[in-house]
Motif scaffolding. Structure first.
Motif, mmCIF file in Angstrom:
data_model
loop_
_atom_site.group_PDB
_atom_site.id
_atom_site.type_symbol
_atom_site.label_atom_id
_atom_site.label_comp_id
_atom_site.label_asym_id
_atom_site.label_seq_id
_atom_site.Cartn_x
_atom_site.Cartn_y
_atom_site.Cartn_z
ATOM 1 N N LEU A 155 -3.370 3.757 -7.277
ATOM 2 C CA LEU A 155 -2.449 2.923 -6.505
ATOM 3 C C LEU A 155 -1.325 3.748 -5.878
ATOM 4 O O LEU A 155 -0.779 3.366 -4.834
ATOM 5 N N SER A 156 -0.985 4.860 -6.501
ATOM 6 C CA SER A 156 0.098 5.694 -5.985
ATOM 7 C C SER A 156 -0.241 6.296 -4.618
ATOM 8 O O SER A 156 0.650 6.744 -3.891
ATOM 9 N N LYS A 157 -1.518 6.288 -4.270
ATOM 10 C CA LYS A 157 -1.966 6.843 -2.977
ATOM 11 C C LYS A 157 -1.953 5.794 -1.867
ATOM 12 O O LYS A 157 -2.240 6.112 -0.709
ATOM 13 N N LEU A 158 -1.645 4.529 -2.214
ATOM 14 C CA LEU A 158 -1.737 3.435 -1.257
ATOM 15 C C LEU A 158 -0.360 2.942 -0.829
ATOM 16 O O LEU A 158 0.633 3.153 -1.521
ATOM 17 N N ASN A 159 -0.349 2.269 0.311
ATOM 18 C CA ASN A 159 0.881 1.693 0.847
ATOM 19 C C ASN A 159 0.664 0.225 1.182
ATOM 20 O O ASN A 159 -0.462 -0.281 1.130
ATOM 21 N N ALA A 160 1.744 -0.478 1.536
ATOM 22 C CA ALA A 160 1.670 -1.904 1.831
ATOM 23 C C ALA A 160 0.599 -2.174 2.888
ATOM 24 O O ALA A 160 0.539 -1.493 3.914
ATOM 25 N N GLY A 161 -0.254 -3.154 2.596
ATOM 26 C CA GLY A 161 -1.337 -3.518 3.504
ATOM 27 C C GLY A 161 -2.652 -2.853 3.179
ATOM 28 O O GLY A 161 -3.714 -3.294 3.661
ATOM 29 N N ASP A 162 -2.631 -1.799 2.378
ATOM 30 C CA ASP A 162 -3.863 -1.089 2.023
ATOM 31 C C ASP A 162 -4.696 -1.907 1.042
ATOM 32 O O ASP A 162 -4.159 -2.600 0.167
ATOM 33 N N LYS A 163 -6.015 -1.793 1.174
ATOM 34 C CA LYS A 163 -6.949 -2.419 0.246
ATOM 35 C C LYS A 163 -7.913 -1.349 -0.264
ATOM 36 O O LYS A 163 -8.258 -0.420 0.457
#
Length: 199
Positions: free
Chosen positions: A87-95
């Protein structure tokens, strides 16, 4: 001696504890006042929705059923470490669909963690099958257990996490991220909506 702490007693008001995937580090195991926030992450507050299944496709849990996303502080040991890493690799809107093997989730199932306790140790009555309770061992260590079988003179308890031995699949969507406040970092948890509320 074993001292049993029951949740939801007396029986007239019995409630079953519903486990969640995030119960790996419960409040009984780690005091929030002693959590040290890891500096290896960006120290964000992350909100996300998830649908959790196992490798057989069995649905286990959905955040949408609760109506609100899960919110956590990065580095605070609030969720499975491997899940947090992804999850640390993702940003808002990412799935993303994240697959986590049992050994990196709640561990392999350990047969040696299943054991009998005599009926007379349950001073407030025998708990029902499937009931979850906490057992305080000598030295003060607390172990969460599930009633696995009721026998004539004893109760079979299982100290494995309910999801032990299962490969897990998280279908996640990041709904929001923000920088954590200094107060959140010092307290080791999220404040405000979805987080901890101080009196």
């Amino acid at each position: 001696l074993l001292f049993l702490i029951f949740v939801g007693y007396p029986f007239s008001r019995i409630t079953f504890r519903k486990f969640t995937m995030f119960a790996r580090l419960s409040a009984r195991q780690v005091s929030r006042s002693t959590v040290v926030v890891s500096r290896s992450y960006a120290q964000r507050v992350v909100s996300f929705h998830y649908a959790l299944t196992n490798s057989s496709g069995e649905a286990i849990e959905k955040s949408h059923d609760k109506g609100t996303p899960w919110v956590y502080l990065e580095g605070s040991q609030a969720i499975i470490p491997k899940l947090e890493e992804e999850l640390s690799k993702l940003n808002a809107g990412d799935k993303k669909v994240i697959e986590i093997p049992a050994k990196e989730a709640y561990g392999e199932y350990r047969p040696e963690a299943v054991f009998d306790v005599a009926n007379d140790m349950f001073t407030e009555g025998i708990p029902p099958l499937g009931y979850q309770l906490s057992m305080r061992l000598e030295g003060g260590h607390i172990v969460d257990v599930t009633v696995k079988e009721l026998k004539e003179k004893s109760v079979l308890l299982d100290a494995n996490h309910p999801l032990a031995g299962q490969d897990l699949i998280f279908d996640v969507e990041i709904t929001d991220t923000r920088d954590a406040t200094e107060e959140e970092l010092s307290h080791g948890h999220v404040h405000g909506p979805g987080g901890h509320h101080h009196e």
